[in-house]
Design a protein around this motif. Structure first.
Motif: not given
Lengths: 421, 421
Positions: B153-164
């Motif tokens: 899930g930390s990978d997804t956190t990073a990508v989601a923050l990068a997108a936002a």
């Protein structure tokens, strides 16, 4: 059926086995028909272990980040407790301090509770479930940052929730059977105090009795929350801490107990001019630190010039930075005589009407002398006599006062395994 | 000057020494003038240790409480990282998933991100400070409960923050040098893929390549976030995962890599009537589980009666409960032949245009036979050929395919100490 807030200290939950046992006790209470809010401290030495990790990175970690770090400990223990309770077939939900509505000041590391808005806790109770709240933590009302309430903060969390929820009782489970006339680890015949007045309890706590955190007692007194101090290792009746009107008059003996504190350091400024400027400077340096100032007049030759020794008794952790700051101020003022003792013994006789009984102070001094204890300073108020002595002589000093004022019980206290809170 | 989101896995921060080293790397990047958001996983095996404690209390802990428990791990590692960065003289603030505005569904244990509102993160960047965000966690938009995003899930956190935050780049630091044509631990001459298309990366990840979590790749593809996969133990250039238009055409070879997965179990229902009723029943039982269904026609005598073997390949942890549920359904339907393999080997050849090259499937089967691997089933699509074999034969099978399709590099890959993520 009543609403009870229970708090379990770190030694009560230092392993998953202990958590399981405490969970059984909680479920048994719930099955008696009580609404139950439970505050759990971090497991065993978790807080110290987290602090050690931070200190291995830097000795000067920012308080905001330390708070984020340390609050993880209580989240772990509370979630595990919820899981243990659920495994016994009872519904339970754990909440962080923020989720439980513990709103605090923004002072990281020693935030104070401003307000408690326990809406989610109350909804959990309304559904018949047990609500668990992570102790020691809250959320800054202004910044939204996670905060901690300082050492013993879980006691304050429990009392504050009890006040906000208008609970009938706040039970503090710890590793001793209750509040004693002295630390039973030092004084084997220490007497269990069945009823303790808020004011006496506050003095005991502030003087080093570790059974309750001083701020939690103040909070309880202000909101008239009765506190039941009990052992999580025995079914003994414990001690009830409440307002004076609730107490039987038999408890109003003039001397109630001896508290001691070995966690203090002492800084002495020798032979300094007793000027407002210096005092102000010292007060600036120690602002924000729980320091006590003692002034003692020096020998006659100095006295003529209005000089005195000024001693500061303060938490050992605050010693080195305070010493550095004072050294600078002293250099400015031309004062060279600055002494530091990294551990000093402090013992306090707690009671009521002490000033109206002149024999008390004399007995205090005489018994210490007879026990071979070197008395450094002594000060007195109507409810407390406090003496400083070398740390190594503190146990002898405590026992001497306890015996002199006949505070012992016929039976010896039982000290359980597991220390700390 | 650009905005970069960096993510460090658990092995990159498994000790305070490692945290210190990563902090130095973060500060160096910041000093190059980049705005920086850093997502840190829990230290080393923290998540597993917390899970073990919960399991010692009960095998069936509620997902909500497990989420509360597990999220403590990332709070600890992120707070320590903030402290380490501050000790190097750079301003940093750590935020929980909730504080960073990671809003999720309410599905505890495998919540999905609904929205990201990183106001506090942005304000931190605006002040020139580094923002740290606890990975793997968020807050349920509906209930306010703390949630976790599932493994990786930390990978997804990073990508989601990068997108936002409309970041220029999302860097994922891990314990391998990048994305390889096969796991370099199994295949010493595995080739580092400098550029990987989102679709290929998603197939690799879903087929068992552990370097990125599949959901993070899907999220990145949807929001066109370029991901740079790099080693936190070396300065090697790593792999860039991005959209096809950014990639040089040389990367469009038809076969790109071999992924494998040894974490699956297999349930086989033998010789069952191929009726809609049974299929529906099976789909009901496996609803919510990441299970693949394989149908294979049995021998001729059975075929006449419309019977088939139905195999389910599913995460090993889901095996026993699914088996119990299927056993009940089978008893109702009169099916007795139910077999269970607790570990099955799964290998996948990933590429493009595979169906247009009939030689591929033949080569897959022949090389496995030549390597003495027992091929249980094989299935194919235009971008993937997937075979099942005994778990013990999986390494041989991976190497056989990797060699057969000439995927090796001239130089051997370097495998760093430290495993897991």
């Amino acid at each position: 059926m009543s609403l009870i807030v229970q708090k379990y200290g770190g030694s009560s939950v230092h392993s998953t086995e202990r958590i399981q046992r405490v969970a059984e006790h909680i479920v048994a209470t719930h099955q008696q028909g009580h609404d139950l809010v439970v505050v759990v401290s971090a497991m065993g030495d978790t807080t110290d272990e987290l602090l050690d990790m931070a200190r291995s990175l830097t000795p000067t970690a920012a308080a905001r980040e330390l708070d984020m770090l340390l609050t993880a400990g209580e989240r772990i223990s509370n979630a595990l407790m919820a899981i243990a309770i659920q495994s016994l077939g009872t519904e339970a939900r754990s909440f962080s301090g923020a989720q439980a509505g513990i709103l605090t000041t923004g002072t990281a590391g020693r935030a104070r509770i401003i307000d408690v808005v326990p809406d989610r806790v109350r909804r959990t109770l309304d559904r018949g479930a047990i609500a668990l709240v992570a102790g020691f933590q809250g959320i800054s009302r202004d910044t939204g940052d996670i905060t901690t309430l300082g050492r013993g903060g879980s006691d304050t969390t429990a009392v504050a929730l009890a006040a906000a929820l208008k609970a009938d009782l706040c039970e503090i489970y710890t590793d001793v059977d209750g509040v004693y006339s002295a630390d039973p680890r030092l004084v084997p015949d220490a007497r269990l105090l069945e009823h303790v007045d808020y004011e006496v309890m506050r003095e005991l706590a502030m003087s080093g009795a570790k059974v309750l955190a001083p701020r939690s007692v103040e909070y309880a007194a202000r909101h008239q929350v009765p506190i039941h101090v009990r052992s999580s290792f025995s079914a003994k009746p414990g001690s009830m801490v409440a307002g004076a009107p609730d107490l039987p008059s038999a408890e109003y003996s003039s001397v109630i107990g001896v508290a001691h504190d070995a966690s203090k350091a002492k800084i002495t400024l020798g032979g300094v001019p007793d000027t407002p400027e210096l005092t102000t400077r010292i007060l600036q340096v120690v602002a924000g630190i729980e320091a006590e100032l003692h002034f003692s007049v020096q020998d006659a030759s100095w006295t003529a010039q209005g000089r005195a020794d000024i001693s500061l008794v303060l938490p050992a952790a605050d010693g080195p930075p305070t010493l550095r700051a004072l050294r600078q101020s002293c250099a400015e003022l031309g004062i060279e005589d600055l002494r530091y003792e990294e551990q000093i013994g402090k013992l306090s006789l707690i009671g009521s009407g002490l000033l109206s009984r002149p024999g008390v102070l004399a007995t205090c001094c005489e018994t210490l002398a007879a026990a071979g204890v070197h008395l450094e300073t002594i000060s007195t108020s109507d409810i407390r006599v406090t003496a400083l002595c070398p740390a190594a002589q503190l146990p002898d000093a405590v026992r001497a006062w306890h015996t002199a004022f006949d505070l012992g019980a016929p039976e010896l206290a039982v000290v359980h395994a597991g220390t700390g809170r």
